[in-house]
Design a protein around this motif. Structure first.
Motif, PDB file in Angstrom:
ATOM      1  N   GLN A  41      11.403  81.955  30.042  1.00  0.00           N
ATOM      2  CA  GLN A  41      10.424  82.393  29.058  1.00  0.00           C
ATOM      3  C   GLN A  41      10.643  81.775  27.679  1.00  0.00           C
ATOM      4  O   GLN A  41       9.699  81.363  27.030  1.00  0.00           O
ATOM      5  N   ARG A  42      11.904  81.685  27.231  1.00  0.00           N
ATOM      6  CA  ARG A  42      12.185  81.245  25.865  1.00  0.00           C
ATOM      7  C   ARG A  42      12.425  79.747  25.731  1.00  0.00           C
ATOM      8  O   ARG A  42      12.210  79.187  24.658  1.00  0.00           O
ATOM      9  N   VAL A  43      12.899  79.088  26.796  1.00  0.00           N
ATOM     10  CA  VAL A  43      13.175  77.651  26.723  1.00  0.00           C
ATOM     11  C   VAL A  43      12.110  76.848  27.471  1.00  0.00           C
ATOM     12  O   VAL A  43      11.526  75.921  26.922  1.00  0.00           O
ATOM     13  N   LEU A  44      11.861  77.213  28.718  1.00  0.00           N
ATOM     14  CA  LEU A  44      10.842  76.489  29.481  1.00  0.00           C
ATOM     15  C   LEU A  44       9.435  76.901  29.058  1.00  0.00           C
ATOM     16  O   LEU A  44       8.476  76.166  29.298  1.00  0.00           O
ATOM     17  N   ILE A  45       9.329  78.079  28.458  1.00  0.00           N
ATOM     18  CA  ILE A  45       8.061  78.646  28.022  1.00  0.00           C
ATOM     19  C   ILE A  45       7.084  78.726  29.196  1.00  0.00           C
ATOM     20  O   ILE A  45       5.945  78.292  29.135  1.00  0.00           O
ATOM     21  N   MET A  46       7.584  79.302  30.290  1.00  0.00           N
ATOM     22  CA  MET A  46       6.774  79.473  31.493  1.00  0.00           C
ATOM     23  C   MET A  46       7.079  80.830  32.121  1.00  0.00           C
ATOM     24  O   MET A  46       8.242  81.233  32.201  1.00  0.00           O
ATOM     25  N   GLN A  47       6.042  81.497  32.564  1.00  0.00           N
ATOM     26  CA  GLN A  47       6.212  82.720  33.334  1.00  0.00           C
ATOM     27  C   GLN A  47       6.564  82.328  34.772  1.00  0.00           C
ATOM     28  O   GLN A  47       6.250  81.219  35.219  1.00  0.00           O
ATOM     29  N   ARG A  48       7.202  83.225  35.493  1.00  0.00           N
ATOM     30  CA  ARG A  48       7.678  82.930  36.847  1.00  0.00           C
ATOM     31  C   ARG A  48       6.573  82.432  37.765  1.00  0.00           C
ATOM     32  O   ARG A  48       6.761  81.453  38.490  1.00  0.00           O
ATOM     33  N   ASN A  49       5.399  83.057  37.766  1.00  0.00           N
ATOM     34  CA  ASN A  49       4.332  82.620  38.682  1.00  0.00           C
ATOM     35  C   ASN A  49       3.879  81.191  38.380  1.00  0.00           C
ATOM     36  O   ASN A  49       3.621  80.403  39.286  1.00  0.00           O
ATOM     37  N   LYS A  50       3.804  80.837  37.094  1.00  0.00           N
ATOM     38  CA  LYS A  50       3.416  79.470  36.717  1.00  0.00           C
ATOM     39  C   LYS A  50       4.506  78.480  37.133  1.00  0.00           C
ATOM     40  O   LYS A  50       4.211  77.380  37.612  1.00  0.00           O
ATOM     41  N   LEU A  51       5.758  78.872  36.956  1.00  0.00           N
ATOM     42  CA  LEU A  51       6.873  78.013  37.344  1.00  0.00           C
ATOM     43  C   LEU A  51       6.902  77.799  38.856  1.00  0.00           C
ATOM     44  O   LEU A  51       7.129  76.685  39.326  1.00  0.00           O
ATOM     45  N   ASN A  52       6.646  78.853  39.626  1.00  0.00           N
ATOM     46  CA  ASN A  52       6.599  78.720  41.088  1.00  0.00           C
ATOM     47  C   ASN A  52       5.501  77.750  41.518  1.00  0.00           C
ATOM     48  O   ASN A  52       5.712  76.909  42.402  1.00  0.00           O
ATOM     49  N   LYS A  53       4.342  77.840  40.884  1.00  0.00           N
ATOM     50  CA  LYS A  53       3.240  76.914  41.191  1.00  0.00           C
ATOM     51  C   LYS A  53       3.633  75.479  40.838  1.00  0.00           C
ATOM     52  O   LYS A  53       3.315  74.546  41.571  1.00  0.00           O
ATOM     53  N   TYR A  54       4.310  75.325  39.707  1.00  0.00           N
ATOM     54  CA  TYR A  54       4.771  74.003  39.290  1.00  0.00           C
ATOM     55  C   TYR A  54       5.669  73.393  40.365  1.00  0.00           C
ATOM     56  O   TYR A  54       5.500  72.228  40.741  1.00  0.00           O
TER      57      TYR A  54
END
Length: 124
Positions: free
Chosen positions: A61-74
């Protein structure tokens, strides 16, 4: 109202004798998203903690600036390009041990766990 400054709780670490002394949030993000593999001519091995780890959630959240669902899709999209997510270790202790012994390894741990075997290059 202005944003509230948050004290750093976590440190991004490398081996104590690494030539890397600091890293920007953007470089760190690119390393963990596997868009970049080197920093200062050093091949980097990014290490994550387990998915349910509080520090990992903070990192995302603070470094990648991504929520888990968005990161999983990535990562699903990257999989089809042959790009895999960073390796995972079971604990901060394992991350600290790995980084202190493996050239190019990078990980995040609580600031309170930093010792002389590693160097802090970023705090969040």
């Amino acid at each position: 109202m202005a944003g509230i400054l948050q004290a750093a709780e976590y440190a991004v670490i490398v081996k104590a004798d690494s030539p890397v002394n600091k890293i920007s949030q953007n470089e760190l993000r690119n390393l963990y998203l596997r868009r970049q593999n080197f920093i200062e001519n050093q091949k980097v091995i990014p290490i994550n903690t387990l998915a349910n780890n509080e520090g990992r959630l903070e990192f995302e959240q603070r470094v990648l600036i991504m929520q888990r669902n968005k990161l999983n899709k990535y990562w699903i999209k990257q999989h089809f390009k042959g790009i895999t997510p960073p390796s995972t270790v079971a604990s901060y202790k394992a991350a600290l041990l790995f980084v202190s012994n493996v050239e190019g390894a990078i990980a995040y741990i609580p600031l309170s766990m930093v010792n002389q075997t590693v160097k802090v290059i970023y705090e969040y």
